[in-house]
Design a protein around this motif. Structure first.
Motif, PDB file in Angstrom:
ATOM      1  N   UNK A   1       0.823  -1.206   0.000  1.00  0.00           N
ATOM      2  CA  UNK A   1       0.000   0.000   0.000  1.00  0.00           C
ATOM      3  C   UNK A   1       0.863   1.265   0.000  1.00  0.00           C
ATOM      4  N   UNK A   2       2.047   1.156   0.576  1.00  0.00           N
ATOM      5  CA  UNK A   2       2.938   2.305   0.693  1.00  0.00           C
ATOM      6  C   UNK A   2       3.867   2.345  -0.522  1.00  0.00           C
ATOM      7  N   UNK A   3       3.651   3.256  -1.432  1.00  0.00           N
ATOM      8  CA  UNK A   3       4.428   3.297  -2.664  1.00  0.00           C
ATOM      9  C   UNK A   3       5.876   3.717  -2.431  1.00  0.00           C
ATOM     10  N   UNK A   4       6.193   4.166  -1.215  1.00  0.00           N
ATOM     11  CA  UNK A   4       7.587   4.468  -0.912  1.00  0.00           C
ATOM     12  C   UNK A   4       8.377   3.195  -0.637  1.00  0.00           C
ATOM     13  N   UNK A   5       7.645   2.084  -0.392  1.00  0.00           N
ATOM     14  CA  UNK A   5       8.284   0.803  -0.163  1.00  0.00           C
ATOM     15  C   UNK A   5       8.133   0.002  -1.444  1.00  0.00           C
ATOM     16  N   UNK A   6       9.109   0.109  -2.327  1.00  0.00           N
ATOM     17  CA  UNK A   6       8.967  -0.458  -3.670  1.00  0.00           C
ATOM     18  C   UNK A   6       9.367  -1.925  -3.706  1.00  0.00           C
ATOM     19  N   UNK A   7       8.704  -2.741  -2.897  1.00  0.00           N
ATOM     20  CA  UNK A   7       9.018  -4.163  -2.862  1.00  0.00           C
ATOM     21  C   UNK A   7       8.620  -4.857  -4.149  1.00  0.00           C
ATOM     22  N   UNK A   8       7.735  -4.271  -4.917  1.00  0.00           N
ATOM     23  CA  UNK A   8       7.349  -4.905  -6.176  1.00  0.00           C
ATOM     24  C   UNK A   8       8.488  -4.911  -7.179  1.00  0.00           C
ATOM     25  N   UNK A   9       9.507  -4.097  -6.928  1.00  0.00           N
ATOM     26  CA  UNK A   9      10.630  -4.032  -7.866  1.00  0.00           C
ATOM     27  C   UNK A   9      11.434  -5.328  -7.887  1.00  0.00           C
ATOM     28  N   UNK A  10      11.426  -6.074  -6.782  1.00  0.00           N
ATOM     29  CA  UNK A  10      12.121  -7.362  -6.807  1.00  0.00           C
ATOM     30  C   UNK A  10      11.405  -8.281  -7.784  1.00  0.00           C
ATOM     31  N   UNK A  11      10.099  -8.372  -7.639  1.00  0.00           N
ATOM     32  CA  UNK A  11       9.328  -9.284  -8.462  1.00  0.00           C
ATOM     33  C   UNK A  11       9.414  -8.927  -9.932  1.00  0.00           C
ATOM     34  N   UNK A  12       9.516  -7.623 -10.231  1.00  0.00           N
ATOM     35  CA  UNK A  12       9.542  -7.196 -11.629  1.00  0.00           C
ATOM     36  C   UNK A  12      10.845  -7.568 -12.318  1.00  0.00           C
ATOM     37  N   UNK A  13      11.879  -7.903 -11.557  1.00  0.00           N
ATOM     38  CA  UNK A  13      13.152  -8.315 -12.134  1.00  0.00           C
ATOM     39  C   UNK A  13      13.495  -9.698 -11.619  1.00  0.00           C
ATOM     40  N   UNK A  14      12.726 -10.673 -12.068  1.00  0.00           N
ATOM     41  CA  UNK A  14      12.842 -12.028 -11.530  1.00  0.00           C
ATOM     42  C   UNK A  14      13.990 -12.810 -12.121  1.00  0.00           C
ATOM     43  N   UNK A  15      14.653 -12.257 -13.139  1.00  0.00           N
ATOM     44  CA  UNK A  15      15.735 -12.981 -13.790  1.00  0.00           C
ATOM     45  C   UNK A  15      15.249 -13.977 -14.817  1.00  0.00           C
ATOM     46  N   UNK A  16      13.951 -13.975 -15.103  1.00  0.00           N
ATOM     47  CA  UNK A  16      13.378 -14.944 -16.033  1.00  0.00           C
ATOM     48  C   UNK A  16      13.280 -14.392 -17.448  1.00  0.00           C
ATOM     49  N   UNK A  17      13.235 -15.311 -18.400  1.00  0.00           N
ATOM     50  CA  UNK A  17      13.069 -14.956 -19.802  1.00  0.00           C
ATOM     51  C   UNK A  17      13.451 -16.136 -20.679  1.00  0.00           C
ATOM     52  N   UNK A  18      12.529 -16.608 -21.501  1.00  0.00           N
ATOM     53  CA  UNK A  18      12.792 -17.766 -22.347  1.00  0.00           C
ATOM     54  C   UNK A  18      13.192 -17.369 -23.765  1.00  0.00           C
ATOM     55  N   UNK A  19      13.383 -16.075 -23.975  1.00  0.00           N
ATOM     56  CA  UNK A  19      13.715 -15.637 -25.323  1.00  0.00           C
ATOM     57  C   UNK A  19      15.155 -16.008 -25.701  1.00  0.00           C
ATOM     58  N   UNK A  20      15.423 -16.021 -27.004  1.00  0.00           N
ATOM     59  CA  UNK A  20      16.771 -16.260 -27.527  1.00  0.00           C
ATOM     60  C   UNK A  20      17.293 -14.972 -28.143  1.00  0.00           C
ATOM     61  N   UNK A  21      18.609 -14.920 -28.361  1.00  0.00           N
ATOM     62  CA  UNK A  21      19.206 -13.739 -28.973  1.00  0.00           C
ATOM     63  C   UNK A  21      20.391 -14.172 -29.829  1.00  0.00           C
ATOM     64  N   UNK A  22      20.517 -13.576 -30.980  1.00  0.00           N
ATOM     65  CA  UNK A  22      21.657 -13.890 -31.843  1.00  0.00           C
ATOM     66  C   UNK A  22      22.946 -13.430 -31.159  1.00  0.00           C
ATOM     67  N   UNK A  23      23.921 -14.315 -31.095  1.00  0.00           N
ATOM     68  CA  UNK A  23      25.181 -14.008 -30.433  1.00  0.00           C
ATOM     69  C   UNK A  23      26.139 -13.366 -31.429  1.00  0.00           C
ATOM     70  N   UNK A  24      26.631 -12.186 -31.077  1.00  0.00           N
ATOM     71  CA  UNK A  24      27.543 -11.441 -31.944  1.00  0.00           C
ATOM     72  C   UNK A  24      28.859 -12.201 -32.111  1.00  0.00           C
ATOM     73  N   UNK A  25      29.370 -12.254 -33.347  1.00  0.00           N
ATOM     74  CA  UNK A  25      30.602 -12.977 -33.643  1.00  0.00           C
ATOM     75  C   UNK A  25      31.802 -12.427 -32.879  1.00  0.00           C
ATOM     76  N   UNK A  26      31.714 -11.183 -32.419  1.00  0.00           N
ATOM     77  CA  UNK A  26      32.815 -10.592 -31.659  1.00  0.00           C
ATOM     78  C   UNK A  26      32.862 -11.118 -30.226  1.00  0.00           C
ATOM     79  N   UNK A  27      31.816 -11.822 -29.810  1.00  0.00           N
ATOM     80  CA  UNK A  27      31.710 -12.260 -28.414  1.00  0.00           C
ATOM     81  C   UNK A  27      32.078 -13.725 -28.199  1.00  0.00           C
ATOM     82  N   UNK A  28      32.643 -14.370 -29.197  1.00  0.00           N
ATOM     83  CA  UNK A  28      33.062 -15.756 -29.031  1.00  0.00           C
ATOM     84  C   UNK A  28      34.169 -16.102 -30.016  1.00  0.00           C
TER      85      UNK A  28
END
Length: 507
Positions: free
Chosen positions: A169-196
């Motif tokens: 209820x208190x927007x000064x306590x932004x605990x929702x920010x943890x949940x919003x950055x859960x570290x999840x994501x099933x997407x793929x990305x093309x790996x740049x040739x300079x990075x390997x």
């Protein structure tokens, strides 16, 4: 001699019984609760008090708070409570406590008396390996009585959630920010040739590996014969390199095992797990960077490409909040502790507050000789003020963080640093790209960063060292890694011993 021994045992048993009897004679009539504390704090008020301590860069532990605070958190967390017990503060292992059944029965009897309910209505779970139970507690008097007992190590709310947006209820306590950055994501990305760099038979060796001399170390060790456990969100069941093609290319004769101990339910008493598959993507990335095969399919290789892999789906994301995530992690650590084929455990998840049952699980695995690496922390807008997070701050774990690609040590944009850090991994390029890994999906790549990838990379290096020296103990492996790291023998206040040098560590 026999009579003296019997007399000593009798005296000891009498002392224990007397102590226990004295402890359990507490009655509700002997407990006085101020009128101002008969109504529980709201969830927001509890969170505010927790954050007040964390904001001061202090390690939050429920044991340092008041009975009223613990009870308030219980009231806002389905009344689920974990009680750790034992004959001392370090008595967590049931197999080493001859009276654990007696102590547990005494606890349940007291709780039943104070709560006015039969034990069957109170007990959720009694851990088979650790001296702890999960119970339902509604009355503040019960909390007070329990915390007075000499054989109670901790009384903690088990399902109070710092990331519960609905209670924020208190927007000064932004605990929702943890949940919003859960570290999840099933997407793929093309790996740049300079990075390997392509290495035989046709694998991509990430740029960061060269910063730590990992490819050169492969001439001496590939992790063969070492079991590495990854406690995370699981591992992909559709990426062939973590399944049927785990032995591919130069990776041969090794095994991959997957377990699921996470229960995806809002009800603490639910017991059905949701399987081994990674529904987040984070665990797949960690398993990949640590152990992906040195493949002929043109995909990223892992550090210890011939190590055996054991993965646990222990949580839904990287923030260990709520009963089932914390219980899952605890169960993963005890299982890995009991797995004689596993020597190294890597966990790139954590919390900003301590969790007693996870502490017990970590200590249990540590007591079995496991070398445990934990992420120092990867920030969200909520956690930027926190130092090294739990359980990386524990003495039994080795904390790892990430740094930028630079001639001087610079923490990555979201990486936590601090005095508990032992090692740092270069994982963020000037371009902003991180370390290439295998995607959740087959034949696709991705990037992963933060202290998470730094931790899994370091665990892989440890596997190289241990495979080269199979008779060594955990302490010998860790000492060698420290002694061959960039800043040794001086430990930096923020970056520990700095960047490990895999080549020097295996020579």
């Amino acid at each position: 001699m026999t009579k003296k021994l019997l007399k000593f045992c009798a005296i000891s048993l009498f002392a224990l019984a007397s102590c226990t009897k004295e402890d359990t004679t507490t009655t509700e009539a002997s407990i006085s609760i101020p009128e101002s504390q008969k109504t529980a704090l709201s969830a927001v008020e509890v969170k505010s008090k927790v954050l007040e301590q964390v904001n001061q860069n202090k390690q939050f532990n429920w044991g340092s708070t008041s009975d009223y605070m613990v009870w308030s958190a219980l009231q806002n967390g389905n009344n689920v409570c974990t009680i750790g017990f034992g004959n001392s503060k370090t008595d967590f292992d049931r197999s080493k406590s001859s009276n654990h059944v007696y102590l547990q029965n005494q606890l349940l009897s007291l709780i039943s008396k104070f709560e006015g309910k039969p034990i069957a209505k109170i007990l959720i779970n009694a851990d088979p390996y650790l001296n702890l139970i999960d119970v339902i507690i509604e009355k503040q008097e019960t909390v007070i009585a329990l915390r007075r007992l000499g054989y109670v190590r901790y009384v903690e709310p088990s399902d109070f959630r710092m990331t519960d947006d609905g209670a924020n209820e208190n927007k000064n306590v932004t605990t929702d920010a943890i949940a919003s950055s859960s570290g999840c994501g099933l997407e793929s990305e093309a790996v740049n040739a300079l990075d390997y760099t392509i290495v035989t038979p046709n694998a991509k060796a990430p740029w960061a590996f060269y910063k730590h001399n990992i490819p050169s170390a492969w001439s001496y060790s590939s992790g063969k014969g070492i079991g590495l456990g990854v406690v995370d969100s699981g591992a992909s069941t559709v990426n062939s390199l973590l399944n049927a093609s785990f032995n591919n290319g130069l990776s041969t004769g090794r095994t991959v095992q997957k377990y699921g101990v996470y229960v995806d339910s809002i009800w603490p008493w639910s017991t059905g797990t949701d399987g081994v598959n990674d529904l987040c993507g984070h665990g797949t990335s960690m398993a990949s960077v640590a152990t992906a095969p040195r493949n002929d399919k043109g995909q990223p290789v892992g550090v210890a490409y011939n190590a055996n892999l054991v993965t646990y789906r222990a949580a839904s994301n990287v923030v260990l909040d709520g009963y089932h995530e914390q219980n899952g992690v605890k169960n993963a650590f005890t299982a890995l502790g009991n797995n004689a084929n596993v020597k190294i455990i890597s966990m790139s998840m954590g919390h900003i507050i301590s969790v007693g049952k996870i502490e017990d699980g970590v200590r249990y695995a540590y007591s079995k000789g496991k070398l445990i690496f934990c992420a120092a922390g990867t920030s969200t807008s909520f956690t930027t003020f926190a130092g090294v997070i739990f359980p990386a701050w524990m003495a039994e774990t080795v904390a790892v963080t990430g740094i930028k690609e630079a001639s001087t040590y610079q923490a990555c944009d979201v990486c936590h640093t601090g005095g508990k850090v032992d090692f740092t991994i270069m994982m963020e390029r000037a371009s902003g790209n991180h370390i290439p890994v295998n995607s959740y999906y087959d034949a696709q790549g991705d990037y992963v960063g933060g202290s998470s990838v730094a931790t899994a990379t370091t665990a892989g290096i440890a596997a190289l060292v241990w495979a080269k020296n199979p008779t060594w103990t955990r302490d010998q492996v860790l000492a060698k890694m420290r002694q061959t790291s960039h800043l040794y023998p001086n430990k930096h206040a923020e970056y520990g011993y700095g960047m490990p040098n895999a080549l020097l560590a295996v020579q």
